[in-house]
Motif scaffolding. Sequence first.
Motif, PDB file in Angstrom:
ATOM      1  N   LEU A 697      66.893  -3.951 -39.695  1.00 68.34           N
ATOM      2  CA  LEU A 697      67.612  -4.185 -38.435  1.00 68.34           C
ATOM      3  C   LEU A 697      68.377  -5.502 -38.491  1.00 68.34           C
ATOM      4  CD1 LEU A 697      65.046  -3.036 -35.704  1.00 68.34           C
ATOM      5  CD2 LEU A 697      67.248  -2.000 -36.219  1.00 68.34           C
ATOM      6  N   ALA A 698      67.749  -6.500 -39.097  1.00 65.23           N
ATOM      7  CA  ALA A 698      68.428  -7.797 -39.198  1.00 65.23           C
ATOM      8  C   ALA A 698      69.686  -7.679 -40.045  1.00 65.23           C
ATOM      9  CB  ALA A 698      67.471  -8.828 -39.800  1.00 65.23           C
ATOM     10  N   ASP A 699      69.567  -6.906 -41.099  1.00 60.83           N
ATOM     11  CA  ASP A 699      70.728  -6.713 -41.968  1.00 60.83           C
ATOM     12  C   ASP A 699      71.850  -6.006 -41.209  1.00 60.83           C
ATOM     13  OD1 ASP A 699      71.902  -4.422 -44.193  1.00 60.83           O
ATOM     14  OD2 ASP A 699      72.005  -6.556 -44.721  1.00 60.83           O
ATOM     15  N   ARG A 700      71.477  -5.018 -40.454  1.00 63.07           N
ATOM     16  CA  ARG A 700      72.475  -4.276 -39.676  1.00 63.07           C
ATOM     17  C   ARG A 700      73.056  -5.160 -38.569  1.00 63.07           C
ATOM     18  NH1 ARG A 700      73.838   1.698 -38.358  1.00 63.07           N
ATOM     19  NH2 ARG A 700      75.349   1.176 -36.750  1.00 63.07           N
ATOM     20  N   LEU A 701      72.208  -5.976 -37.966  1.00 62.79           N
ATOM     21  CA  LEU A 701      72.669  -6.845 -36.883  1.00 62.79           C
ATOM     22  C   LEU A 701      73.705  -7.838 -37.401  1.00 62.79           C
ATOM     23  CD1 LEU A 701      72.397  -7.787 -33.921  1.00 62.79           C
ATOM     24  CD2 LEU A 701      70.474  -9.226 -34.634  1.00 62.79           C
ATOM     25  N   SER A 710      74.094  -5.233 -29.018  1.00 63.78           N
ATOM     26  CA  SER A 710      73.061  -5.341 -27.975  1.00 63.78           C
ATOM     27  C   SER A 710      71.909  -4.392 -28.258  1.00 63.78           C
ATOM     28  CB  SER A 710      73.659  -5.067 -26.598  1.00 63.78           C
ATOM     29  OG  SER A 710      74.202  -3.764 -26.562  1.00 63.78           O
ATOM     30  N   VAL A 711      72.211  -3.221 -28.790  1.00 61.72           N
ATOM     31  CA  VAL A 711      71.146  -2.258 -29.119  1.00 61.72           C
ATOM     32  C   VAL A 711      70.221  -2.822 -30.185  1.00 61.72           C
ATOM     33  CG1 VAL A 711      70.700  -0.009 -30.172  1.00 61.72           C
ATOM     34  CG2 VAL A 711      72.478  -0.234 -28.451  1.00 61.72           C
ATOM     35  N   LEU A 712      70.805  -3.417 -31.226  1.00 60.76           N
ATOM     36  CA  LEU A 712      69.999  -3.946 -32.325  1.00 60.76           C
ATOM     37  C   LEU A 712      69.212  -5.170 -31.875  1.00 60.76           C
ATOM     38  CD1 LEU A 712      72.791  -3.520 -34.980  1.00 60.76           C
ATOM     39  CD2 LEU A 712      70.600  -2.346 -35.009  1.00 60.76           C
ATOM     40  N   ALA A 713      69.854  -6.042 -31.116  1.00 53.41           N
ATOM     41  CA  ALA A 713      69.151  -7.238 -30.649  1.00 53.41           C
ATOM     42  C   ALA A 713      67.984  -6.841 -29.738  1.00 53.41           C
ATOM     43  CB  ALA A 713      70.117  -8.163 -29.908  1.00 53.41           C
TER      44      ALA A 713
END
Lengths: 782, 273
Positions: A697-701, A710-713
């Motif tokens: 998720l961090a990589d995608r963010l 906002s979805v990932l955060a």
Amino acid sequence: MTVRPPYALTPAEQRRIERIDQLVVLGAEGVPELLGLAGDPSWTVRRAAVSALAALGDESIAAMCSWLATQRVSERAIAAVVDALATSVAPAVAAAAIELLANATPAVAADGAVILGRRRAIEGLPALVAALAHPDDNVAVAAIEALGSLGLAGAPAAATEPLIAVVEGRSFFRAFPALQVLARSGDPRAVKPIAALLGDPVFRLEAVRALGRTGSALAIPPLCSLLGDDRATIRVVATALADLVTRSEWSGAGTHVVRSLHTALASSLDALVAALPGADPSERAALIRVLGRTATATVLPVLAAALGDAAVRDVAADAIKALARGHEIALIGPLGDADPATLVEVVPLVTSLRDAPAIRGLLDDADPELRARACEALARIGDTSAVADLFDALADVNPRVALAAAGAIQSLHSAETAPRALAELATGTPAVRRQVLRIVAYLGLPDAFAAVRAATDDPDPKIAELAVAAIAAIADPRGDVVLATLARAPAAGLRAAVMRALAHRGSDAAGGALIAGVADDDAWVRYYAVQGLGRLGYGAATPQLLDRLADAAPFVRIAAIEALARLDTPAAWVALTSAVRSQDPDERRAALVGLGQHARPAALPILVAAARTGDLATRLIALSGLAVQTSDEVIHELATAARDVEPALRAAALSLLGERDEPAAIDALVEIAVTSELDDPVHRALSRASPARIAALADRLARAGEGDASVLAAALARMADPRATAALFDALAAGSPAVRRAVATSLAAMDATGASATVARLAAEDPDPEVRRVSAALVESD
Amino acid sequence: MAQLELTPQLFAIFSALVEQACGLHYDPLDRDLFGAKLAAHAAELGYDSLLDFYYRLRYDDPDGSELQRLAEALVVHETYFFRELEPLKTLVDVYLVRAIAERGRARVWSAACATGEEPLTLAMLLAERGLLDRVEILATDLSTAAIARAREGKHGRRSLRSDHPAELAQRYLDRVASGVLVTPRIQRAVEFRALNLLDDAAIAALGAFDVVLCRNVLIYFSDELVVRIVDKLTRALAPGGVIAVGVSESLLRFGTSLACEERGNSFFYRGAP
């Protein structure tokens, strides 16, 4: 009653739809006639025309836009053409819609805005923002609503201040929709201007609702300031607060919000309680929800009384659970002489040992359901001192109570259990002895062997069968001899029980007896024998199991399929791939379960095919089977199933995707999340905390944009995991302005350690003005 | 008891089986409740695996008696005296009074009556109006166990809630340690019978009714089945008869030829005259 006939096309409608199919083949040449059919009096024909125009893509855009601008012959035709442009496969529609938005005719401009909104066309953002100032209210409102559709969380940040300006302008037609869009945006700048409307009677109630929709702790003080007002207002405020809590859970701010509410509502509990009578069901549910999250044990009687209200029972139960969890309070005591109907709903919610005396008292209640629930509650709270009373309850005339008491004794580990069980085996009534045998079978009491052996000869078949199960559980080598003898008992029920027992016991001698059982005259004996061989992994029995594939009893055939699946031999594989084509759906399902147990690549196409069609149970089984496979195709299938119309399939697929940490799985979840409502289970699936998930998720963010930041955060924030929080902080360095805004908002919402300083730094130093403004709003409210 | 856990797959096959047999519809949101009742029933029968129980029901239940027993265990019997009282009063004061005035007698059918508190409440209201002897009350339910209990006239303590009308209760009910007893006159006024709402022939044999009560029951059926059941209930109406459903239920979305009437904040569905 006249049952409404099924919707059937008239011959004329059928002919027009066939014509539409012909027109599609003609491409651009067919567009004029399709546009004519877009105004057809038949809804079904219009839908077909819309689909056709949308499918034509680039070939139809210009004509449709020109038609909208110059012809507009009927409202239903206009609606159809707008639908077609909104759903067109051509990406160029966005540019065409922006041109429509610039049209001098307000109705055309409004259509352009609608199309941009429905397509979530972010490229339309500047034009839509400009349209907020359009002299025509309809155009401005369409632009406002379109901005609200551009992202999952509503309007992008660049639209926030123009929307605030609309709200502050207090235009009757524009301010209301702007309020709603701003509220959903999650932008902290929205709270203050919305709260400013609380003083305006025209906008007050809508401002209350909008503050709730923000899901922001910043909205709590202005909302709570209204709790001194009349009851109608209090109910609206409670509804907003309940909404706020729900939305805060999505953003990961739930804990912080509930903490804030607890403080803010401390002096308003009486007002909330007083607002309950006369409230409608949704308001009652909201009041109860808020009380449960923020109140103390003093409101317990109120919540308990709500359990008798079918419309709010589930909410009341959740509220009581939340209260009990948060405060470790007794539930029964404060209720005093509660209505029996209330008590029966409250008892299952008891989780504290403080309630033990009161619960024990209920074991003598006249209501069997209450007695049964009391037994279950005693197990749940771990009241070992109740074991003696529970043994007494084994004699209850109501079988549900007796079974509940037996289950409770099994759960509670007490030194009293073994001696009491032995005593009851010797002297108890048949009904009590049945329950005690269940307890012995669960606990495997070695000292009970002799008594249990004697019980296998009991004339009551139920007792004899339960005794067989108990023998298997006792670690005494004499048990093997007993079971071998009883495997030849005259009663089929007893022989079947022996087969089950042999499978559980798993001793060396079991295999031989089970193989003999496979040839029994009774189908259920064969069933349990076959099942046992599979559970024990008895490969030597493969020939016998293969023979059972042709058994006369279908359930024996199914058991053979299941058993062979566990053996995972070449012969078993052949049998499974044959059984998966059976006419019997349960045989097919058993085969699919088998295929899904081992990650054989050859099973993949079979499972994929089964996951796509057929009954729900089959598709669910196939999906579970796919989950053990590692092919990329699996993620594609799960992602497809996650968008299925069947809710159970969607939930299963999301859950299975949620368990995978491959980047492709995360991408699939994010794609679904950005277009799903906040309460969709995809968000929970996305925020399962694991090192690999957090890293992905961090990589995608780090690469996220306006649509998904906002979805990932929020996904990381919901994890409430220090590693996830650290990843949010790290994202500030690598991410775009959209990421920095989303992260700042999430960190502040979570009230994370270090968030204040970080947000203050962003407010002062970030190179992006929107980031500075959002951060400033967060700092200001800190 | 790990194997008595109801997985989504098991829920799908069990709920399909139950729905096919008796029409009860369980949404995935009902899975926990369904699972708890199913597990309790299976455990009582001695099963340690729900899949074993499923195969028994599917393949070795020739007369359907096991499935019937399961259906009885699943059916929710939540009912109590004086539940949703105002609509019952309206039924008596408006519809039954009128029917009696026109024809001298009236017939009422309480469909899915569970343990009988609803038709017994209606009987009390009729007795208050001096009309009990002019109305035939038939009460039916899928569950033979519930009907047996209804016939006994003995009800648990939860059958009388704290907000009940004291005068009515005092006149027609006796509170004892174990619960509530109904006075013999009221008990005799209701005929209890087991009946499946999917049984067309059995329903047709009941005759025509001035009032059909089907309250807080249709929520347990799929929309498709509700349409069929409402059709059956409508056919059981006498000319101008009415159907009453629960206060939170509505038949309007199902497309019915019944005319919806509002009386005293309650809605009733009237058949053709």
